[in-house]
Design an enzyme around this catalytic site. Structure first.
Site, mmCIF file in Angstrom:
data_model
loop_
_atom_site.group_PDB
_atom_site.id
_atom_site.type_symbol
_atom_site.label_atom_id
_atom_site.label_comp_id
_atom_site.label_asym_id
_atom_site.label_seq_id
_atom_site.Cartn_x
_atom_site.Cartn_y
_atom_site.Cartn_z
ATOM 1 C CG HIS A 1 8.756 0.381 5.075
ATOM 2 N ND1 HIS A 1 7.432 0.006 4.929
ATOM 3 C CD2 HIS A 1 9.094 1.031 3.929
ATOM 4 C CE1 HIS A 1 6.995 0.416 3.746
ATOM 5 N NE2 HIS A 1 7.986 1.036 3.123
ATOM 6 C CB CYS A 2 12.514 -3.470 2.551
ATOM 7 S SG CYS A 2 13.723 -3.609 1.209
ATOM 8 C CB VAL A 3 12.737 1.950 0.191
ATOM 9 C CG1 VAL A 3 12.457 2.790 1.426
ATOM 10 C CG2 VAL A 3 14.238 1.695 0.044
#
Length: 410
Positions: free
Chosen positions: A263-265
């Site tokens: 999950h890429c912020v």
């Protein structure tokens, strides 16, 4: 509703003019602060929720709620960069503290398992503001040609186009219609083992293993899921679906994703089977555009010096405020570019060994992988078929027909 009215989180009609009224938690908090007393448990969270619900702007069909995580980058970034341009020591303090503050906020939101638009807004606003400074402070000096400005602008547009593709569906597994309501309610699950990258793997045991699929029999278990079609699959008790191999559940998005990487912020979304290529493309365009912009700026501010030397030794950088601001922005871009370059390097190495970030972290946790290249990559050996085959598999992601949904399998 008029443009200044809205329905608050309790379902009551409210007005912007009453934003500071009827907040017992805020009144109690101020009173305890004045009397040097500690707040009761949960009071601060309730105050923050109330304030966040009341920060709105007038709109045609009613006041629109403003996401508070969007505000700090828009306000603090220009202020801090202008302060850093006043003196060399101020620039050193600001540019050193900025990464620390960003990492602290990431740790805070990661620990609370919260989604935030702070990092996405910080990235997009940084791009826009750096481009604005380049046009306002660097181009008027006359050392940057028209073709160079066009090339930089095209790189920025291509990067944003790739980013918009990366923001699309990463490959979410379809949720059974009968379980959509229960998913939004948040089913309790005590058999979740968390991992350090915000993702987790779910093992079925006890009552979860006896839960029926779409109202079916009670004898369904993880083993039966693995035996379906002779392909190893997994059961997600949160989404109530059978996950294919390499799929995972994101605890921030609350969905299962095919070939979940992480999950890429920075894009506020997962990176999976459907958007992994666009994610790598966006990183690559960003690196090329950023390095090109840094080079053009350094050639303008610190003439007769190579970009690498000028980045660390530029005597005339603080001779005037325009040069100081440009030089400060160059250093800010260099710090961001170094961080994104590290992320891109890890991604390229993982693709070369056909391992996802999630699989690498799980292998480290279970001590089933081996460290290579000084620990930069974790080779699980499960899907590694050689450099060319691994890249061929990555380039074909999303092009093959999708597998049957979990409902069809069951």
């Amino acid at each position: 509703l008029c443009c200044c009215e809205y329905v608050d989180r309790r379902g009551e009609r409210n007005h912007l003019a009453a934003c500071c009224c009827d907040c017992e938690d805020l009144d109690e908090g101020c009173e305890r602060w004045l009397t040097c007393k500690s707040l009761p448990p949960g009071a601060l969270e309730r105050i923050v929720d109330t304030v966040a619900d009341r920060v709105r702007v007038p709109w045609f069909a009613g006041a629109v709620k403003v996401n508070l995580s969007l505000v700090p980058p828009l306000v603090l970034l220009p202020v801090l960069l202008h302060v850093a341009a006043l003196h060399f020591l101020l620039g050193l303090v600001v540019l050193t503290s900025l990464p620390v503050v960003v990492l602290w906020y990431y740790y805070l939101t990661h620990r609370r398992k919260e989604r935030t638009l702070f990092f996405l807004s910080l990235g997009l606003f940084s791009l826009g503001y750096m481009y604005y400074v380049f046009l306002q402070e660097v181009v008027p000096r006359g050392h940057v040609g028209y073709s160079q400005v066009v090339a930089l602008t095209c790189g920025l547009i291509l990067m944003l186009a790739a980013l918009s593709q990366a923001k699309k569906d990463p490959g979410y597994l379809p949720i059974p219609a009968s379980d959509v309501k229960s998913l939004h309610q948040g089913l309790p699950n005590k058999n979740v083992r968390g991992s350090s990258n915000g993702l987790h793997s779910v093992n079925v045991s006890g009552a979860a293993s006896g839960r029926a699929v779409n109202g079916g029999g009670k004898g369904y278990s993880r083993m039966s899921a693995e035996e379906l079609g002779g392909v190893k699959k997994d059961w997600c008790a949160k989404c109530q679906v059978v996950r294919p191999a390499r799929a995972g559940h994101c605890r921030l998005c609350g969905r299962c994703v095919r070939r979940l990487d992480h999950h890429c912020v920075w894009i506020n979304s997962c990176v999976g089977e459907q958007n992994h290529q666009a994610f790598i493309l966006a990183l690559s365009f960003f690196m090329l555009t950023s390095v090109y912009g840094i080079t053009l700026t350094l050639h303008t501010v610190c003439r007769d010096r190579t970009p690498v030397v000028a980045l660390f030794y530029c005597p005339g950088a603080y001779s005037d405020y325009s040069s100081a601001l440009s030089f400060t922005c160059v250093w800010y871009c260099a710090i961001v570019t170094a961080g994104m370059g590290y992320i891109l390097l890890i991604q390229l190495l993982n693709i070369s060994y056909n391992v996802t970030e999630r699989e690498a972290r799980l292998a480290l946790r279970d001590n089933t992988g081996r460290r290579l290249l000084g620990g930069l990559v974790i080779d699980t050996g499960q899907y590694n078929r050689g450099f060319l085959c691994n890249w061929g598999h990555f380039l074909s992601l999303g092009s093959s027909p999708l597998q049957h949904s979990a409902e069809d399998i069951v």
